[in-house]
Design a protein around this motif. Structure first.
Motif, PDB file in Angstrom:
ATOM      1  N   ILE A 110      33.546  33.579  47.441  1.00  0.00           N
ATOM      2  CA  ILE A 110      34.273  33.415  46.179  1.00  0.00           C
ATOM      3  C   ILE A 110      35.395  34.439  46.186  1.00  0.00           C
ATOM      4  O   ILE A 110      35.451  35.344  45.364  1.00  0.00           O
ATOM      5  N   TRP A 111      36.280  34.295  47.146  1.00  0.00           N
ATOM      6  CA  TRP A 111      37.284  35.337  47.375  1.00  0.00           C
ATOM      7  C   TRP A 111      38.199  35.550  46.188  1.00  0.00           C
ATOM      8  O   TRP A 111      38.684  36.621  45.927  1.00  0.00           O
ATOM      9  N   TRP A 112      38.471  34.485  45.424  1.00  0.00           N
ATOM     10  CA  TRP A 112      39.426  34.625  44.328  1.00  0.00           C
ATOM     11  C   TRP A 112      38.951  35.621  43.279  1.00  0.00           C
ATOM     12  O   TRP A 112      39.717  36.257  42.604  1.00  0.00           O
ATOM     13  N   TRP A 113      37.652  35.771  43.214  1.00  0.00           N
ATOM     14  CA  TRP A 113      37.085  36.657  42.206  1.00  0.00           C
ATOM     15  C   TRP A 113      37.269  38.121  42.608  1.00  0.00           C
ATOM     16  O   TRP A 113      37.690  38.955  41.820  1.00  0.00           O
ATOM     17  N   ILE A 114      36.976  38.441  43.846  1.00  0.00           N
ATOM     18  CA  ILE A 114      37.073  39.836  44.266  1.00  0.00           C
ATOM     19  C   ILE A 114      38.508  40.213  44.580  1.00  0.00           C
ATOM     20  O   ILE A 114      38.948  41.318  44.288  1.00  0.00           O
ATOM     21  N   LEU A 115      39.255  39.259  45.145  1.00  0.00           N
ATOM     22  CA  LEU A 115      40.611  39.626  45.554  1.00  0.00           C
ATOM     23  C   LEU A 115      41.517  39.880  44.352  1.00  0.00           C
ATOM     24  O   LEU A 115      42.432  40.677  44.435  1.00  0.00           O
ATOM     25  N   THR A 116      41.244  39.190  43.257  1.00  0.00           N
ATOM     26  CA  THR A 116      42.129  39.369  42.110  1.00  0.00           C
ATOM     27  C   THR A 116      42.198  40.835  41.674  1.00  0.00           C
ATOM     28  O   THR A 116      43.280  41.415  41.655  1.00  0.00           O
ATOM     29  N   PRO A 117      41.060  41.475  41.357  1.00  0.00           N
ATOM     30  CA  PRO A 117      41.187  42.882  40.934  1.00  0.00           C
ATOM     31  C   PRO A 117      41.705  43.793  42.039  1.00  0.00           C
ATOM     32  O   PRO A 117      42.466  44.727  41.767  1.00  0.00           O
ATOM     33  N   VAL A 118      41.286  43.513  43.279  1.00  0.00           N
ATOM     34  CA  VAL A 118      41.747  44.372  44.374  1.00  0.00           C
ATOM     35  C   VAL A 118      43.258  44.255  44.515  1.00  0.00           C
ATOM     36  O   VAL A 118      43.982  45.250  44.641  1.00  0.00           O
ATOM     37  N   PHE A 119      43.727  43.023  44.450  1.00  0.00           N
ATOM     38  CA  PHE A 119      45.153  42.791  44.584  1.00  0.00           C
ATOM     39  C   PHE A 119      45.913  43.447  43.429  1.00  0.00           C
ATOM     40  O   PHE A 119      46.970  44.042  43.623  1.00  0.00           O
ATOM     41  N   ILE A 120      45.331  43.364  42.253  1.00  0.00           N
ATOM     42  CA  ILE A 120      45.986  44.001  41.102  1.00  0.00           C
ATOM     43  C   ILE A 120      46.046  45.510  41.312  1.00  0.00           C
ATOM     44  O   ILE A 120      47.057  46.148  41.041  1.00  0.00           O
ATOM     45  N   CYS A 121      44.956  46.071  41.841  1.00  0.00           N
ATOM     46  CA  CYS A 121      44.945  47.507  42.137  1.00  0.00           C
ATOM     47  C   CYS A 121      46.098  47.850  43.062  1.00  0.00           C
ATOM     48  O   CYS A 121      46.838  48.812  42.838  1.00  0.00           O
ATOM     49  N   ILE A 122      46.225  47.065  44.128  1.00  0.00           N
ATOM     50  CA  ILE A 122      47.269  47.352  45.101  1.00  0.00           C
ATOM     51  C   ILE A 122      48.648  47.247  44.438  1.00  0.00           C
ATOM     52  O   ILE A 122      49.492  48.131  44.575  1.00  0.00           O
ATOM     53  N   LEU A 123      48.838  46.167  43.703  1.00  0.00           N
ATOM     54  CA  LEU A 123      50.128  45.966  43.055  1.00  0.00           C
ATOM     55  C   LEU A 123      50.443  47.111  42.098  1.00  0.00           C
ATOM     56  O   LEU A 123      51.550  47.649  42.084  1.00  0.00           O
ATOM     57  N   LEU A 124      49.431  47.476  41.320  1.00  0.00           N
ATOM     58  CA  LEU A 124      49.629  48.559  40.360  1.00  0.00           C
ATOM     59  C   LEU A 124      50.019  49.831  41.086  1.00  0.00           C
ATOM     60  O   LEU A 124      50.949  50.533  40.701  1.00  0.00           O
TER      61      LEU A 124
ATOM     62  N   VAL B 185      33.019  28.432  31.198  1.00  0.00           N
ATOM     63  CA  VAL B 185      33.675  27.471  32.090  1.00  0.00           C
ATOM     64  C   VAL B 185      32.718  27.222  33.241  1.00  0.00           C
ATOM     65  O   VAL B 185      31.775  27.976  33.446  1.00  0.00           O
ATOM     66  N   PRO B 186      32.954  26.162  34.010  1.00  0.00           N
ATOM     67  CA  PRO B 186      32.078  25.914  35.153  1.00  0.00           C
ATOM     68  C   PRO B 186      32.094  27.106  36.102  1.00  0.00           C
ATOM     69  O   PRO B 186      33.102  27.805  36.212  1.00  0.00           O
ATOM     70  N   ARG B 187      30.949  27.355  36.781  1.00  0.00           N
ATOM     71  CA  ARG B 187      30.879  28.539  37.641  1.00  0.00           C
ATOM     72  C   ARG B 187      31.511  28.308  39.010  1.00  0.00           C
ATOM     73  O   ARG B 187      31.551  27.184  39.492  1.00  0.00           O
ATOM     74  N   ASP B 188      31.962  29.401  39.596  1.00  0.00           N
ATOM     75  CA  ASP B 188      32.380  29.421  41.002  1.00  0.00           C
ATOM     76  C   ASP B 188      33.438  28.392  41.368  1.00  0.00           C
ATOM     77  O   ASP B 188      33.416  27.837  42.469  1.00  0.00           O
ATOM     78  N   MET B 189      34.343  28.096  40.436  1.00  0.00           N
ATOM     79  CA  MET B 189      35.387  27.141  40.773  1.00  0.00           C
ATOM     80  C   MET B 189      36.535  27.855  41.478  1.00  0.00           C
ATOM     81  O   MET B 189      36.980  28.902  41.025  1.00  0.00           O
ATOM     82  N   PRO B 190      37.021  27.291  42.589  1.00  0.00           N
ATOM     83  CA  PRO B 190      38.183  27.892  43.237  1.00  0.00           C
ATOM     84  C   PRO B 190      39.420  27.703  42.353  1.00  0.00           C
ATOM     85  O   PRO B 190      39.396  26.895  41.427  1.00  0.00           O
ATOM     86  N   PRO B 191      40.481  28.445  42.657  1.00  0.00           N
ATOM     87  CA  PRO B 191      41.682  28.337  41.832  1.00  0.00           C
ATOM     88  C   PRO B 191      42.159  26.891  41.714  1.00  0.00           C
ATOM     89  O   PRO B 191      42.127  26.132  42.685  1.00  0.00           O
ATOM     90  N   SER B 192      42.567  26.530  40.532  1.00  0.00           N
ATOM     91  CA  SER B 192      43.067  25.184  40.313  1.00  0.00           C
ATOM     92  C   SER B 192      44.048  25.275  39.150  1.00  0.00           C
ATOM     93  O   SER B 192      44.237  26.346  38.577  1.00  0.00           O
ATOM     94  N   LEU B 193      44.626  24.175  38.798  1.00  0.00           N
ATOM     95  CA  LEU B 193      45.577  24.199  37.694  1.00  0.00           C
ATOM     96  C   LEU B 193      44.887  24.581  36.401  1.00  0.00           C
ATOM     97  O   LEU B 193      45.419  25.279  35.554  1.00  0.00           O
ATOM     98  N   LYS B 194      43.639  24.132  36.285  1.00  0.00           N
ATOM     99  CA  LYS B 194      42.924  24.384  35.048  1.00  0.00           C
ATOM    100  C   LYS B 194      42.505  25.852  34.963  1.00  0.00           C
ATOM    101  O   LYS B 194      42.553  26.472  33.908  1.00  0.00           O
TER     102      LYS B 194
END
Lengths: 636, 327, 335, 288, 332
Positions: free
Chosen positions: D245-259, D45-54
């Motif tokens: 590229i916060w969406w990339w790092i925050l996703t796993p961190v956030f999942i860690c917290i949630l878990l 997929v295209p690189r470094d895209m911020p969150p979007s519907l796609k």
């Protein structure tokens, strides 16, 4: 209870305020070291485990040599300069003089060179150093000097004659600095030392233009100060006064820390990764890289990357298989995945830098274009070379939105071409060897078992080897081979033991970098040095492919009889390269795309792509020759 | 003179666990009058609500315990108050100085990792600001008066024997010379000799300080030995109340009759019977008189109506239709 | 005497046995791995691009084996190791040959111990006090907020916490230095200035360690206290009108602390293996990097040196706690 | 079992939260089987895209879809922790029960081994082993490795619990009812230590996930396999923080917290549910 | 053979505990040289009375084989209990000797249904298989005045203490034991139910021929149910004999105090006089002589240094120097 908490919080806040509000914005250097006169550079090797040791003459002890010892403190006899493709005479006044049968080598030293404690550097130091190393097992070059050096004599203060036990036309290479050489110890210090191995040599005295000023007892930095008598060093004599008064070698930690430091103008020169470079350029208006525009990377690094194949292991012992693997790689896509297009492709097993372009790639261009594999495509012999590959790479970069260099620069920057992306031919080559595709389209070995390749690589994601492994694995996977990448700190050892199939350490031994002689590269493939699987290979790139060829042996023998400055060396090199190319023991991919980040807030005139007056790295020993050309900006 | 008076006190545990509501009628319409300078005994089996009654009287009402009806009125000297309507601060001031509490499990009410001295310090300092020396005098005097060795102050709770621990707890509860002391099974789980010592101590305190002790225990022999008046509690209600001698000589309620009649005596090996069956759980009381399933004299009325506590004779109250019919 | 024979002696024997087993494991495991320091040295020389004559390699390998003391069987090496150790010598480091391992450890030890001793204790104290408070006042809003904060901080990978702090306090708001233990070129005279310099350098590493550490202690303490508040002696103290403050500190926290003390001993013992990621992120001097390097470099002697220190540290911590535990819990004696 | 979950869901908010987050995680993990992308392939997929519907959670610098990568990461991290937890629980429970119940020489011997494990500096040893066998460190092997090293302390805790249970009178009743050691342990003690096992299991699970992250950050786990740790590793290495590229790092961190939070909530609520005290109350209530 | 007519023989039994840890450890002799015996084929209720810490529970547990004695022997039907080996023998012994514990709520695992123990007992001792287990269970429950219907499927806390204690006895009776060791069986039972249990014991002895060792500190019930009584103090039996004699006319000073301390359920017979209590138990255990010497109103010098011997006087054994001279005189 709330009160208690309030007190706690308030006191915490007050504490941090007091700490934070101490006047002067924080800088890394203490006030007595003026920042604008200091060049701060990164330590490539990380923290110095043994910060107060300045004795680099023990074998295998590297930590710290790249934090100033080789760059600022010591000088060699000769130095490889790969930006321009030449060899500099440093402590030696002229190139080595051999006798006819290469059993004797004479070195003429420069006069007027002094140690930083005021003692003159003479032939005595050279002889003392070689003697000491020879007499102490465990010191570097001990084995080599014992093998070759019979005796030395000193006709005068500035001349040393080595008498060799056996002929060696490249004996001087032990003194030729190409990240490491036999450098000299001050006789007047070391002769008083009982055990030169345990001697720390602290505080050190230097032969180079700087002398140690201070050292971090914890090993995170070493601070060097320009010698007052800098004009009594080779660097001074050759290039003038080094501009920075101080050079600080410092390790800030992981790459993101280096970026922060550079953005804060607390780090002038640094080795980065493509990503950190991006971050640094984005945040730092004064930041720059080797090239100011795309592709930012260093294209003169004298290393070639690629895939090593274990040619003693089935099926990599089959030439057709090796070629099939080569032809199933789309080099444009590989470079795209690995470095987003920022690399110079190399079809030969030597680095694709401008000087090697000049010596080999350009002379061999027509041979490459006409080179055929013994397989027919559409009734004609198949010509695997693809001169259009760099242009395709340029296309890719354009699509990614990068400014592509002008037409006439494309070859210099993207390379002279590569091998065709021809999975159809690869298919034929494999089928010819009895390989078949299974019902799922995956390749099966001739005995019907699935073909699985494991690519061994190291663990540092910043290295090209690492990226190559992942990029190539994707290509082969697409071709229908089951590929797995194994990363390990021990990849080197495992590969040396021959316990691997494919790996992404260097595909061939690097040549000198600044000299056309390919002896160093070829000798790794000499048949007498090939070790059976399970036994450690001799060591060094090239040896691990365990490939050899009688024809190449002959060329190596010939080279040994040829003097280092003989123009015939290029011819022999071309012959050797032809054999290595046709056999493809390892698959070369692209030149090492060095990523350097420079901060121009305090210093400018780095040797960038627009003016490559010098190799560009602060960790190479040539660094000292860069310093006289740097310009202070005058910013405070 | 009445020092404590309740009227139709109702304190229930109302819990809801995983959606199932449950009401435990631990104190169900209790009316008592306790006089100044007397030892008032409350007797009953485990699970009859006597501990809850004490808690309510002490004003320790925390969910799930809820007081549905009634007041707990004290008149100590010129101080008159309903303990259930006091603020936590007022409660804090009242306790220990006016009303005190000797808990049942002396092992677990003393902090195991603190010396006895520190416990005394904490309890005293919570109510009185006194000097170090004064503290020493106060505590040593009190211990002396109760016949306890001073060394116990340096001991940890576990170093004391059960009896000594219980006596220390009593000393701790009475250090500020409260006018009303509640003692919840103070001698249960103690050996007979020790039990005697503890009861003796309570008696001494009452004699000396002329205060009121409300003693709760299931052991009728103890009641016989120390109490002036006794109330018998069964299934959250007081079913009989009278002077000690009266109740032992002339028990009116069938339950009391069983209780007293079944007590073994040394030197008397004659056959004794316990009341048949078991007491009902407070969360699920039978309709009518709670004792009727076990009562040999049960009538139709007992199954439907709840008898109220009425005075059968002079100062002898009982809640039983058998008796109240006669009246 | 009875105490000595029936308790101390067996306990000390166990202590020694445990250390012996631990050490043996650490001795054997690296030697079972398919790497060795000689090979690593050769690789290093080769990979640096220094030219070694192929003819010389075999000889070099032998020389190095000899020098590193790696000749002989595993068992002989093991014996040699203990012999040396009894002389108080860990041998030379291979990666820094021939510098003695002791010297290398000596460089890093003070930094690590001071920083970690401080932060471990501090986070223990803070975590326990806050956890105790939050456990006792579990219905209050601030207690829930605290718990929420601790619950969010705890699972965040330490690297990210450290990096986040750095980005905020050293990068976005450059209040603190990005790394190191001291300013470059600072002269080592004991002055207030120097002390301040050290504190400022240690502040962020310490903060990150304390943040994470105290949230761990917080969570356990909160749980412990929430059990203790149901104990009779707490309820009795409440009935007795003793102030919340006193109950919290003298009754709940004091009693819940007992298991935490063992935990503290363990974590204090672990100091000697350093805080690898802290050191990496903050470029803070310490044993962690040393250890990491020794592992990746196959520097057996250095590895043994540091892990032995750590093993002895933890074992001693546990031993001491076992011996002095009765001081904290008077019940132990008579149970 | 089913009704217990129903009740917990209905009446315990903590459980509801933990359970729904866990369900979501498991759902995401299952979703990974339907991912349109192979996590090992870059540049899809295209690189470094911020969150979007796609790309719900954006894309990485390697050209991977963060959302789908995260589903793999959750799957692998959960799998890993389950393997490690099961192994370490089996060891810890066996050892804790045996030593606690049997006592004597066996107890002393096994506890000495246990203590030796307690004092081993785990990180260096894990680093050592991981760096050597990293090539073979797939999810299963890493799980086994962490399982082998994660039991010592919990075995101690379980043992002390058994020690105190052993002193209770119903042990004698059981013995005198002719029950054998094993059935006493299983039938009599297990109900008491299950809450403890649950709690230690949850804690252990968190430790495993944390350890995996640590090893991955150090570059010591198999980095091609998407896990929470390797996701963080790649994002940190690609400077997603500095590049924004916060969406990339925050996703796993956030999942860690949630878990973590959900496991914690589940652990607290289940322990309470299984705790003998509350359990008795509940049984009482159920009966009316 | 002499052993043949003894059901239980306890000979010179000693149990020493090492307690504490860390810097503070000490030894405590919980049971010190205790001997007594029960006759075979002559069921009786034998009471072991004493304060807590007198060693009676330790003694009971040793007899049950839960803890090994430090020295001395326990012979059951002539077989040494501590030397029983193998599951077969263990089962035999456990079948013969069954306990009733003090706290009925602790006797059963609170998390398990009560009847499960009944089934376990029936099945494990091979009394019946699982299918027919209800019959012996119901029989045993009938003996204690309950039925399986009332019991099955319920948890311990659903019963009152008295009910539970009866179930506990019923469980013990399933194996048809010859000896029941009842450790404080009524101390946790409500007053209104106490006597029903006491009566049950009497019935068991008379109708089922079960010998019962009744361990208690409640002398009133002891007097009510038992035939013989042994008074224990700090690990020693200080007086042993028929219950009527000992409780109506105690000889040992400690027995006297004990007897006097029993509260009479009669407001007209309140306690008279005062008594002295021990503050620190530890000291009494450590004493070398008579453990009661510290509190004894008749203490003599010899009491503090040497433990007195058993003395037979008035049909009972007394461990007290007060009677030593009497004995001598009698001999002389």
């Amino acid at each position: 209870m709330k009160q208690f908490l309030k007190v706690l919080f308030v006191s915490l806040i007050v504490c941090s305020f007091i700490l934070g509000s101490i006047p002067i914005a924080f800088t890394q250097v203490a006030p007595q070291i003026p920042r604008e006169e200091t060049l701060i550079v990164d330590i490539l090797g990380g923290r110095i485990i043994n910060p107060k040791r300045f004795n680099p003459w023990v074998i295998g002890v590297s930590a710290g040599t790249d934090s100033g010892i080789q760059q600022l403190m010591l000088e060699p006899l000769w130095m490889v300069e790969y930006a321009k493709g030449r060899i500099l005479n440093v402590l030696a006044k002229e190139p080595p003089i051999y006798n006819k049968d290469f059993t004797q080598m004479t070195v003429k030293l420069r006069s007027g060179i002094y140690w930083s404690d005021g003692v003159e550097f003479t032939a005595d130091d050279v002889i003392f150093t070689v003697e000491t190393l020879k007499n102490n097992p465990g010191m570097s070059y001990n084995t080599e000097f014992n093998m070759y050096v019979d005796k030395m004599e000193k006709p005068d203060k500035y001349t040393v004659v080595f008498h060799l036990k056996q002929p060696n036309s490249r004996f001087h290479s032990y003194f030729l600095d190409r990240w490491g050489a036999c450098r000299f110890m001050p006789k007047h210090i070391f002769e008083k030392v009982k055990d030169p191995k345990t001697f720390d040599f602290y505080p050190p005295i230097s032969l180079g233009p700087y002398v140690l000023k201070d050292v971090d007892p914890a090993g995170y930095w070493r601070l060097w100060e320009r010698r007052k008598d800098w004009n009594r060093t080779t660097t001074g004599k050759l290039f003038g006064m080094p501009k920075p008064k101080y050079v600080l070698y410092i390790y800030y930690g992981p790459p993101e820390k280096k970026v922060m430091a550079q953005v804060r103008h607390e780090l002038d020169m640094c080795d980065l990764t493509t990503e950190t470079l991006r971050a640094m350029l984005q945040q730092n208006p004064y930041g720059r890289s080797y090239r100011k525009e795309f592709p930012w990377v260093v294209n003169i690094d004298p290393c070639i990357t690629g895939i090593v194949l274990n040619t003693l292991k089935f099926p990599f012992n089959i030439r057709d298989v090796r070629w099939a693997l080569t032809l199933s790689i789309d080099i444009v896509e590989t470079i795209g995945i690995a470095f987003d297009g920022a690399a110079t492709m190399g079809a030969l097993l030597i680095p694709p830098t401008p000087v090697y372009h000049r010596w080999y790639y350009r002379p061999m261009e027509s041979w490459l274009k006409n080179f055929t594999l013994d397989i027919q495509v559409d009734g004609k012999p198949f010509k695997p070379f693809d001169p259009s590959a760099p242009y395709r790479l340029a296309e890719y970069c354009k699509k990614r939105g990068y400014p592509v260099p002008p037409e006439n620069k494309i070859k210099e920057i993207f390379g002279y071409g590569w091998w065709k992306y021809a999975p159809d031919v690869a298919e034929k080559l494999l089928e010819r060897q009895g390989f078949k595709r299974g019902p799922d389209g995956k390749w099966l070995l001739p005995d019907g078992k699935p073909w699985k390749i494991t690519i061994m690589t190291g663990t540092n994601p910043a290295t090209p080897g690492y990226r190559n492994a992942f990029a190539v694995s994707q290509q082969w996977r697409k071709f229908g081979i089951d590929v797995e990448v194994q990363t390990s700190d021990l990849a080197g050892t495992i590969i040396q033991r021959g316990d691997y199939e494919a790996g992404t350490t260097w595909p061939a031994q690097e040549p000198w970098g600044g000299h056309p002689d390919l002896y160093r590269t070829f000798v790794a493939w000499r048949s007498k040095y090939v070790k059976p699987l399970g036994e450690m290979a001799i060591g060094g790139p090239g040896f691990v492919s365990r490939w050899s060829d009688k024809r190449l042996d002959a060329i190596i023998d010939e080279m040994e009889k040829t003097a280092f400055d003989d123009p015939n060396l290029i011819k022999l090199g071309i012959e050797g390269l032809k054999i290595a190319t046709a056999e493809m023991p390892s698959i070369p991919t692209f030149g090492y795309p060095g990523v350097v980040g420079w901060d121009e807030y305090y210093w400018t005139n780095y040797p960038g792509g627009e003016n490559p007056y010098q190799q560009p790295y602060h960790h190479w020993p040539n660094f000292k020759f860069m310093l006289p050309f740097l310009k202070p900006t005058g910013r405070k | 003179m009445t020092i404590l008076k309740t009227e139709n006190l109702k304190a229930y545990y109302i819990t809801e666990i995983f959606g199932i509501k449950r009401t435990v009628k631990a104190v169900d319409g209790v009316s008592i009058d306790i006089n100044n300078n007397e030892i008032f005994g409350i007797a009953g089996e485990s699970g009859c609500g006597k501990s809850t009654l004490i808690k309510t009287l002490l004003g320790i009402v925390k969910p799930p315990l809820t007081v549905l009806d009634g007041d707990v009125n004290y008149s100590i000297g010129d101080k008159k108050f309903n303990i259930l309507s006091l603020s936590p601060r007022e409660l804090k001031n009242i306790r220990w100085e006016y009303i005190s509490y000797i808990p049942q499990s002396s092992m677990s009410v003393l902090n195991p990792v603190r010396r006895i001295r520190d416990s005394f310090k904490s309890f005293i300092n919570a109510h009185k600001k006194i000097e170090k020396k004064e503290f020493k005098n106060l505590v040593e005097e009190h211990l002396n008066a109760l016949g306890l060795p001073i060394e116990v102050l340096n001991a940890y709770p576990h170093q004391l024997s059960g009896g000594m621990r219980q006596r220390v707890t009593i000393a701790l509860a009475t250090i500020l010379k409260p006018k009303v002391i509640f003692a919840d099974e103070p001698s249960t789980a103690l050996d007979v000799v020790v039990q005697r010592g503890v009861i003796q101590l309570l008696k001494d305190i009452q004699k000396e300080q002329k205060n009121t002790i409300i003693l709760v225990t299931h052991d009728m022999a103890i009641h016989a030995n120390i109490c002036d008046r006794i109330a018998i509690m069964y299934a959250g209600k007081i079913i009989e109340e009278a002077k000690t001698e009266e109740i032992f000589k002339n028990p009116l309620h069938p339950y009391t009759k069983y209780l007293i009649g079944s007590l073994p005596k040394i030197g008397d090996k004659s056959y004794r019977v316990s009341a048949p069956g078991s007491p009902p759980p407070l969360s699920n009381l039978p309709p009518g008189c709670s004792f009727h399933p076990r009562c040999p004299y049960v009538t139709e009325r007992c199954r439907k109506e709840i008898p109220s506590l009425v005075e059968a004779r002079d100062g002898h109250k009982v809640a039983c239709f058998l008796v109240s019919k006669e009246v | 005497m009875l105490f000595f024979k029936s308790y101390l002696l067996p306990r000390i024997i166990q202590y020694i046995v445990v250390i012996l087993i631990g050490t043996t494991v650490v001795f054997v495991v690296p030697r079972l791995m398919p790497t060795d320091p000689v090979q690593k040295t050769l690789e290093l020389v080769a990979l640096q691009g220094t030219y070694i004559d192929p003819e010389a390699v075999e000889k070099l390998r032998e020389t190095l084996k000899e020098l590193y003391g790696l000749k002989g069987t595993l068992f002989e090496q093991y014996i040699a190791f203990w012999k040396r150790l009894f002389k108080g010598d860990f041998g030379p480091s291979f990666a820094q040959f021939p510098t003695p391992v002791m010297d290398l450890i000596r460089i890093s030890l003070p930094w690590t111990t001071v920083l970690l001793l401080l932060t471990t204790t501090l986070s223990w104290v803070i975590g326990n006090i806050l956890g105790g408070l939050a456990g006792y006042f579990s219905n209050q809003r601030w207690a829930r907020v605290l718990e929420g904060v601790a619950m969010v901080i705890r699972p965040v990978p330490y690297y990210i916490v450290a990096l986040g702090l750095l980005i905020i306090f050293a990068f976005a708001f450059p209040i603190f230095p990005v790394g190191g233990g001291l300013s470059v070129g600072r002269e080592l005279h004991l002055t207030l200035d120097l002390l301040l310099d050290i504190v400022r350098h240690a502040f962020l590493p310490a903060l990150s360690l304390v943040l994470v550490g105290s949230s761990v202690w917080f969570m356990t303490m909160r749980l412990l206290v929430s059990n203790i508040v149901r104990e009779d002696y707490v309820l009795y103290a409440q009935v007795g009108g003793i102030s919340d403050r006193e109950i919290v500190f003298r009754y709940t926290i004091r009693n819940a602390l007992l298991p935490q003390i063992t935990g503290l001993a363990l974590s204090l013992g672990q100091i000697f293996s350093g805080a690898l990621i802290t050191e990496q992120v903050f470029a803070y001097p310490g044993l962690g990097t040393l250890l990491y390097n020794s592992v990746s470099r196959g520097d057996y002697n250095l590895l043994m040196g540091i892990t032995l220190l750590s093993i002895i540290g933890i074992a001693t911590g546990v031993l001491i706690i076992d011996l002095i535990y009765p001081l904290f819990d008077p019940r132990i004696r008579y149970r | 079992m089913f009704s217990a979950i129903k009740d917990l869901l209905k009446y315990d908010k903590r459980f509801t939260f933990g359970f729904s987050v866990m369900t979501l995680m498991i759902f995401l993990a299952i979703l990974s089987f339907f991912s349109p992308y192979d996590p090992k392939v870059w540049n899809v997929v295209p690189r470094d895209m911020p969150p979007s519907l796609k790309h719900l959670l954006g894309t990485t610098s390697m050209g991977q879809d963060v959302f789908w990568l995260a589903t793999y990461a959750i799957r692998n991290s959960l799998l890993l922790s389950v393997i490690a937890v099961i192994i370490s629980r089996v060891i810890a429970i066996l050892l804790g029960l045996i030593t606690g119940y049997k006592g004597g020489f066996l107890d002393r011997f096994l506890m000495t081994i246990n203590d030796s494990f307690v004092i081993l500096p785990l990180l260096p040893i894990l680093i050592l082993i991981a760096s050597v066998i990293k090539g073979a460190l797939n999810i299963n092997n890493l799980g086994i490795l962490l399982g082998i090293f994660g039991w010592a302390w919990d075995a101690r805790v379980l043992r002390s619990q058994i020690l105190s249970l052993r002193e209770r009178e119903f042990t004698y009743t059981a013995k005198l009812s002719g029950m054998k050691t094993l059935s006493i342990i299983i039938k009599e003690y297990l109900p008491f230590i299950i809450p403890l096992i649950m709690a230690t299991a949850m804690n252990n699970m968190l430790w495993v996930i944390g350890m995996e992250v640590t090893l991955a950050i150090l570059g010591l786990s198999s980095l091609e396999i998407p896990t929470l740790g390797t996701m963080i590793h790649w994002s940190v290495n690609s400077q997603s923080l500095l590049l924004g590229i916060w969406w990339w790092i925050l996703t796993p961190v956030f999942i860690c917290i949630l878990l973590f939070i959900s496991l914690y909530m589940l652990s607290v609520s289940i322990s309470e549910f299984l705790d003998p005290r509350t359990r008795l109350q509940r049984i009482e209530v159920m009966k009316g | 053979m002499e052993q043949n007519n003894k059901l239980l023989e306890v000979r010179n039994l000693i149990k020493v505990f090492v307690i504490g840890s860390g810097f503070a450890r000490s030894k405590i002799t919980a049971v010190e040289n205790v001997s007594f015996e029960l006759e075979l084929n002559k069921p009786e209720i034998f009471t072991l009375a004493g304060e807590s810490g007198s060693g009676k529970t330790t003694l009971a547990r040793m007899i049950l084989g839960f803890i090994p004695p430090s020295s001395g022997n326990i012979l059951y039907k002539g077989k040494d209990v501590s030397k029983l080996k193998g599951r077969e023998m263990e089962l035999w012994f456990m079948r013969e000797v069954q306990p009733v514990f003090q706290n009925p709520f602790e006797t059963f695992n609170p998390l398990k249904k009560v009847d499960s123990y009944l089934y376990e007992t029936v099945v494990n001792y091979g009394i019946a298989n699982k299918k027919d287990a209800f019959k012996p269970i119901d029989e045993a429950l009938n003996l204690v005045g309950l039925s399986l219907q009332e019991v099955s499927g319920r948890y311990p806390h659903e019963f009152s203490g008295g009910q539970l204690q009866r179930i506990s006895i019923a469980r013990a009776l399933i194996t048809k034991p010859a000896l029941l060791i009842a450790d404080e069986p009524v101390s946790m039972v409500d007053a209104s139910l106490k006597m029903s249990i006491c009566n049950l014991f009497k019935e068991l002895k008379e109708k089922q021929g079960v010998s019962i060792m009744y361990i208690t500190h409640d002398l009133a019930t002891a007097y009510y149910v038992s035939d013989r009584i042994a008074i224990m103090f700090r690990g020693n039996i200080v007086e042993l004999g028929s219950v009527e004699k000992i409780l109506t006319d105690p000889k040992h000073p400690y027995t006297k105090i004990l007897r006097d301390s029993v509260p009479e359920p009669d407001p007209e017979r309140k306690w008279q006089g005062r008594i002295e209590l021990s503050s620190f138990e530890e000291k009494e255990y450590q004493s070398r002589g008579c453990k009661f010497a510290g509190r004894c109103p008749h203490v003599m010098d010899i009491c503090r240094s040497k433990m007195p011997e058993d003395i037979l006087i008035d049909g009972r054994l007394v461990k007290c120097y007060l009677y030593a001279s009497n004995l001598n005189k009698a001999i002389v």
